[in-house]
Scaffold this motif. Structure first.
Motif, PDB file in Angstrom:
ATOM      1  N   ALA A 126       0.692  -1.111  -0.065  1.00 19.30           N
ATOM      2  CA  ALA A 126      -0.202   0.257   0.232  1.00 19.30           C
ATOM      3  C   ALA A 126       0.774   1.382   0.078  1.00 19.30           C
ATOM      4  O   ALA A 126       1.422   1.537   1.235  1.00 19.30           O
ATOM      5  CB  ALA A 126      -0.611   0.173   1.103  1.00 19.30           C
ATOM      6  N   LEU A 127       0.296   2.173  -1.195  1.00 12.94           N
ATOM      7  CA  LEU A 127       1.100   3.486  -1.026  1.00 12.94           C
ATOM      8  C   LEU A 127       0.453   4.588  -0.146  1.00 12.94           C
ATOM      9  O   LEU A 127      -0.349   3.965   0.615  1.00 12.94           O
ATOM     10  CB  LEU A 127       1.114   3.830  -2.452  1.00 12.94           C
ATOM     11  N   PRO A 128       1.186   5.585   0.401  1.00 17.71           N
ATOM     12  CA  PRO A 128       0.933   6.361   1.611  1.00 17.71           C
ATOM     13  C   PRO A 128      -0.611   7.311   0.662  1.00 17.71           C
ATOM     14  O   PRO A 128      -0.673   7.130  -0.503  1.00 17.71           O
ATOM     15  CB  PRO A 128       2.057   7.069   0.910  1.00 17.71           C
ATOM     16  N   GLY A 129      -2.124   7.116   1.770  1.00 14.59           N
ATOM     17  CA  GLY A 129      -2.934   7.466   1.545  1.00 14.59           C
ATOM     18  C   GLY A 129      -3.845   6.853   0.812  1.00 14.59           C
ATOM     19  O   GLY A 129      -4.990   7.625   1.480  1.00 14.59           O
ATOM     20  N   VAL A 130      -3.154   5.430   1.141  1.00 14.76           N
ATOM     21  CA  VAL A 130      -4.408   4.394   0.245  1.00 14.76           C
ATOM     22  C   VAL A 130      -4.636   4.347   1.672  1.00 14.76           C
ATOM     23  O   VAL A 130      -5.065   3.798   3.223  1.00 14.76           O
ATOM     24  CB  VAL A 130      -3.944   3.313  -0.034  1.00 14.76           C
ATOM     25  N   PHE A 131      -6.285   3.473   2.385  1.00 14.64           N
ATOM     26  CA  PHE A 131      -6.840   3.316   2.789  1.00 14.64           C
ATOM     27  C   PHE A 131      -6.726   1.950   3.984  1.00 14.64           C
ATOM     28  O   PHE A 131      -6.785   1.225   3.245  1.00 14.64           O
ATOM     29  CB  PHE A 131      -8.629   3.326   3.015  1.00 14.64           C
ATOM     30  N   SER A 132      -6.200   2.238   5.383  1.00  6.97           N
ATOM     31  CA  SER A 132      -5.313   1.370   6.159  1.00  6.97           C
ATOM     32  C   SER A 132      -4.635   0.980   5.680  1.00  6.97           C
ATOM     33  O   SER A 132      -4.388  -0.775   4.500  1.00  6.97           O
ATOM     34  CB  SER A 132      -6.289   0.028   5.480  1.00  6.97           C
ATOM     35  N   GLN A 133      -3.411   2.017   5.450  1.00  2.00           N
ATOM     36  CA  GLN A 133      -1.507   1.777   4.558  1.00  2.00           C
ATOM     37  C   GLN A 133      -1.065   0.986   5.149  1.00  2.00           C
ATOM     38  O   GLN A 133      -0.683  -0.055   4.345  1.00  2.00           O
ATOM     39  CB  GLN A 133      -1.260   2.767   4.314  1.00  2.00           C
ATOM     40  N   ASP A 134      -1.047   0.445   6.697  1.00  2.00           N
ATOM     41  CA  ASP A 134      -0.203  -0.187   6.957  1.00  2.00           C
ATOM     42  C   ASP A 134      -0.762  -1.032   8.365  1.00  2.00           C
ATOM     43  O   ASP A 134       0.065  -2.584   8.679  1.00  2.00           O
ATOM     44  CB  ASP A 134       0.148   0.367   8.157  1.00  2.00           C
ATOM     45  N   HIS A 135      -2.036  -1.013   7.892  1.00  6.60           N
ATOM     46  CA  HIS A 135      -2.868  -2.668   8.285  1.00  6.60           C
ATOM     47  C   HIS A 135      -4.562  -3.080   7.324  1.00  6.60           C
ATOM     48  O   HIS A 135      -5.164  -2.247   7.280  1.00  6.60           O
ATOM     49  CB  HIS A 135      -3.424  -2.384  10.041  1.00  6.60           C
ATOM     50  N   LEU A 136      -4.482  -4.854   8.359  1.00  7.65           N
ATOM     51  CA  LEU A 136      -5.935  -4.699   8.316  1.00  7.65           C
ATOM     52  C   LEU A 136      -7.077  -4.078   8.795  1.00  7.65           C
ATOM     53  O   LEU A 136      -7.253  -4.222   9.711  1.00  7.65           O
ATOM     54  CB  LEU A 136      -5.663  -6.530   8.150  1.00  7.65           C
ATOM     55  N   ASP A 137      -8.243  -3.626   7.753  1.00  8.21           N
ATOM     56  CA  ASP A 137      -9.215  -2.610   8.160  1.00  8.21           C
ATOM     57  C   ASP A 137     -10.044  -3.830   9.415  1.00  8.21           C
ATOM     58  O   ASP A 137     -10.235  -4.794   7.883  1.00  8.21           O
ATOM     59  CB  ASP A 137      -9.629  -1.549   7.731  1.00  8.21           C
TER      60      ASP A 137
END
Length: 338
Positions: A171-182
């Motif tokens: 996931a790139l910056p600004g994408v929803f839940s960039q660093d975890h599973l929502d």
């Protein structure tokens, strides 16, 4: 005219070749041309904005700006702090030492916090505070590292496990839940094993989690992942490449489900309802209203949505029924068949 644009037009030192980054849909570009700008270009990752500007001037819809010899760059702040860091890395290297970047945004959107992100690259000046907005100037005296200009540097990767399979999400910056599973997608994932085979439309694909799980579960599935955001579409492509699934994927930039002409066996979504800092339910409500038109006979609609949203009644109005598969942690998993 947007309030942020009005603040920009309170100043008269705009000249030369100007790049507008993430601008609102208004006539600012015409006004800038009237006060001395020789050429206006736009870099946006919002397809609706791109469609508007592309009718008037050169607009780039991408995760990177067009390389050109700009004299000034005006950035309208995005919602995500990490995305602004990435944008600055791209734009500062385009301009070089001695030139100026201007940052504009609403106070409620965090312009004062965002302005602090300029300080690593030179002298910052608050030029204006009006219309509940602020305008800042950065005179560049330091460039970001060469590494910071590479897209790969900004990808966040994390694993998810489902049905004894592990996928690596990119996931790139600004994408929803960039660093975890929502939470919402997590509620939907266990039900994806029940989704029928065939062609699948993932509406609002984000980082491609739902699409990738469905593709991994069935190699015969053809996935069409759509989103309004270039960073989301690129993230989905990166996720599929990371998991050797690219042959199953087609991506498409859209503003609304009505932009799509094809029909599918399945429509699946964790529908978005934010545009920038604003809440906007129109795209997700239209998904409920028009999904049936995008489905073949006996096609399936799968949606996970916040419990407080009135999607079941919208779905029932089109499909005559809406089955609630789950209600947990503030989210409902909804199902309907055409």
């Amino acid at each position: 005219m947007d309030a942020k644009s009005e603040v920009i037009l309170r100043h008269d030192h705009w000249q030369g070749r100007i790049l507008l980054v993430n601008p609102p849909q208004d006539q600012l570009f015409q006004s800038l041309q009237n006060v001395g700008a020789t050429q206006i270009s736009v870099w946006t990752w919002n397809f609706a904005d791109h469609s508007f500007f592309n009718n008037h001037l050169e607009s780039t819809f991408d995760v990177q700006p067009k390389a050109d010899d700009y004299d000034q760059i005006i950035i309208f702040i995005p919602k995500a702090k990490a995305l602004l860091d990435y944008i600055l890395a791209q734009c500062i290297r385009l301009l070089g030492i001695g030139k100026s970047i201007y940052l504009v945004g609403e106070k409620k959107a965090g312009i004062e916090r965002s302005a602090k992100q300029l300080q690593s690259f030179g002298k910052t000046i608050k030029l204006d505070s009006a219309r509940h907005c602020q305008l800042w100037q950065l005179v560049i005296d330091k460039l970001p590292t060469e590494k910071a200009s590479h897209l790969e540097t900004w990808i966040k990767r994390y694993p998810i496990s489902i049905n004894d399979e592990t996928l690596q999400i990119c996931a790139l910056p600004g994408v929803f839940s960039q660093d975890h599973l929502d939470v919402g997608t997590a509620q939907l994932l266990p039900y994806l094993k029940h989704v029928k085979s065939g062609s699948v439309l993932d509406f609002g694909c984000g980082a491609g989690i739902i699409s990738a799980v469905l593709a991994k579960q069935d190699s015969s599935r053809k996935m069409t992942a759509v989103d309004i955001d270039a960073f989301a579409l690129c993230s989905t492509e990166l996720t599929f490449a990371e998991n050797q699934l690219s042959e199953q994927l087609t991506t498409l930039a859209i503003t609304d489900i009505q932009d799509i002409s094809d029909q599918f066996d399945v429509v699946v979504s964790n529908p978005p309802f934010h545009q920038g800092i604003k809440t906007n339910y129109q795209a997700s409500e239209n998904l409920c209203k028009f999904a049936k038109q995008r489905l073949r006979p006996q096609g399936e609609l799968w949606i996970v949505a916040n419990r407080f949203l009135n999607y079941p009644s919208l779905i029932e109005a089109q499909f005559a029924q809406c089955v609630q598969k789950a209600d947990s942690r503030g989210f409902k998993v909804l199902y309907a068949q055409s």
